[in-house]
Enzyme design. Sequence first.
Site, mmCIF file in Angstrom:
data_model
loop_
_atom_site.group_PDB
_atom_site.id
_atom_site.type_symbol
_atom_site.label_atom_id
_atom_site.label_comp_id
_atom_site.label_asym_id
_atom_site.label_seq_id
_atom_site.Cartn_x
_atom_site.Cartn_y
_atom_site.Cartn_z
ATOM 1 N N CYS A 28 -5.773 -4.513 6.321
ATOM 2 C CA CYS A 28 -4.535 -3.913 6.823
ATOM 3 C C CYS A 28 -4.805 -3.111 8.094
ATOM 4 O O CYS A 28 -5.580 -2.148 8.067
ATOM 5 C CB CYS A 28 -3.966 -3.032 5.713
ATOM 6 N N CYS A 31 -3.874 0.580 7.899
ATOM 7 C CA CYS A 31 -4.836 1.261 7.023
ATOM 8 C C CYS A 31 -6.079 1.658 7.809
ATOM 9 O O CYS A 31 -6.620 2.756 7.620
ATOM 10 C CB CYS A 31 -5.250 0.363 5.859
#
Length: 103
Positions: A28, A31
């Site tokens: 991600c 992230c």
Amino acid sequence: MLREVMEEEFRRSVKEGLVLADFYSATCGPCKMLSFVLADVEKACGDKVNIMKVDFDKNKVLVEEYGVSGYPTLIFMKDGEELKRLTGLQQKPAIIKMIEEAL
């Protein structure tokens, strides 16, 4: 340095004090950016808060138990009780404000 925890350590760590759990995925983009923000938060807040990373893909039991449906998800807990959660990329000032409010 931010540390990744698995289920057993997570359960031990959330029982006492202020904890910020970052539920994330290694694939991600937001992230990955949030990891840099959290590293700065950790430097700024010292030992006021225990910041830990929880890999979404390796901790399915925790993901289900805490109802995490997307990532990144930040869950603030104090003495085992959830105080607040934020989903998506967050900025350092907002995270620090949450920590200060929880203290």
